[in-house]
Write a protein that holds these residues in place. Structure first.
Motif, mmCIF file in Angstrom:
data_model
loop_
_atom_site.group_PDB
_atom_site.id
_atom_site.type_symbol
_atom_site.label_atom_id
_atom_site.label_comp_id
_atom_site.label_asym_id
_atom_site.label_seq_id
_atom_site.Cartn_x
_atom_site.Cartn_y
_atom_site.Cartn_z
ATOM 1 N N VAL A 113 0.837 -1.190 0.000
ATOM 2 C CA VAL A 113 0.000 0.000 0.000
ATOM 3 C C VAL A 113 0.878 1.249 0.000
ATOM 4 N N MET A 114 0.380 2.297 -0.654
ATOM 5 C CA MET A 114 1.001 3.612 -0.569
ATOM 6 C C MET A 114 -0.061 4.569 -0.041
ATOM 7 N N ILE A 115 0.286 5.317 1.000
ATOM 8 C CA ILE A 115 -0.651 6.262 1.606
ATOM 9 C C ILE A 115 0.004 7.630 1.607
ATOM 10 N N THR A 116 -0.655 8.607 0.984
ATOM 11 C CA THR A 116 -0.108 9.961 0.902
ATOM 12 C C THR A 116 -1.172 10.980 1.302
ATOM 13 N N ASN A 117 -0.698 12.105 1.828
ATOM 14 C CA ASN A 117 -1.558 13.261 2.133
ATOM 15 C C ASN A 117 -2.807 12.857 2.911
ATOM 16 N N SER A 118 -2.630 12.036 3.931
ATOM 17 C CA SER A 118 -3.761 11.525 4.701
ATOM 18 C C SER A 118 -3.481 11.652 6.192
ATOM 19 N N SER A 119 -4.498 11.368 7.017
ATOM 20 C CA SER A 119 -4.326 11.457 8.464
ATOM 21 C C SER A 119 -4.952 10.250 9.153
ATOM 22 N N PHE A 120 -4.347 9.894 10.290
ATOM 23 C CA PHE A 120 -4.826 8.817 11.155
ATOM 24 C C PHE A 120 -5.138 9.452 12.501
ATOM 25 N N VAL A 121 -6.404 9.404 12.921
ATOM 26 C CA VAL A 121 -6.828 10.172 14.094
ATOM 27 C C VAL A 121 -7.662 9.299 15.028
ATOM 28 N N ASP A 122 -7.293 9.280 16.317
ATOM 29 C CA ASP A 122 -8.094 8.643 17.374
ATOM 30 C C ASP A 122 -8.350 7.159 17.126
ATOM 31 N N ASN A 123 -7.337 6.452 16.652
ATOM 32 C CA ASN A 123 -7.439 5.004 16.482
ATOM 33 C C ASN A 123 -6.649 4.296 17.574
#
Length: 196
Positions: free
Chosen positions: A129-139
């Motif tokens: 997987v490639m993940i760009t320009n994203s956010s991970f919040v309250d996990n």
């Protein structure tokens, strides 16, 4: 994101999951249905180069409460930007609140927020997987890798119990990543973690 020669599949909170959904005028309602439509649009991979195979699922702003297992390679899911397109799986007593499970190669995410879940994105064995320009919040776990590969660039991890976790046979590359809150560490053994 990858430039594709194929028309994107559109998903909006006001859309409908019908057999003909996915156009800009008639968007699908769920990302899961959008991914099914994208897989149906993909050409035969034996005759084209990888860049020709990608199909985009273009997701509009809003909150999508889903639990997806992506088994089709060469799919990219593009949102309206972090904080605008939010995907959540919720918190479950058995830890099954996982909005995105990747079980395929070459899956891209851009412009999304993975929030309020047991695990924001879980990448399974031999998947990438490639993940760009994203956010991970309250996990509980922002990103979890199990014998998989992930390249994460220009992303933020905020208030996750664990920012990213990966087992020894995984490869995790982090570039221009900002982690704040309790989950500011990458929990991994034998993982390549590049902090750019």
């Amino acid at each position: 994101t990858v430039t594709s020669n194929w028309a994107p599949v559109y998903v909006e909170t006001y859309g409908n999951d019908t057999p003909s959904c996915g156009t800009k005028r008639l968007p699908c309602r769920t990302i899961g249905t959008g991914i099914i439509r994208a897989a149906q649009r993909q050409p035969d991979p034996f005759y084209l180069t990888p860049s020709d195979e990608f199909v985009t699922v273009q997701v509009g702003p809003g909150t999508y409460n889903e639990q997806l297992i992506i088994t089709t390679s060469f799919i990219q899911v593009v949102g309206a930007g972090p904080g605008n397109t939010i995907i959540t799986g919720g918190h479950q007593a058995d830890g099954s609140g996982i909005p995105i499970t990747v079980a395929a190669r070459e899956v891209y995410f851009d412009g999304l927020t993975f929030a309020d879940s047991d695990t924001g994105v879980w990448v399974g064995q031999s998947a990438s997987v490639m993940i760009t320009n994203s956010s991970f919040v309250d996990n509980l776990n922002g990103l979890l890798l199990a014998s998989a590969y992930a390249f994460v660039r220009s992303c933020t991890f905020t208030n996750n119990q664990y920012g990213a976790q990966a087992n020894a046979s995984s490869r995790l590359h982090l570039w221009d990543v900002n982690m704040t809150g309790p989950g500011t560490e990458v929990d991994s053994v034998g993982v390549t973690a590049d902090h750019g």
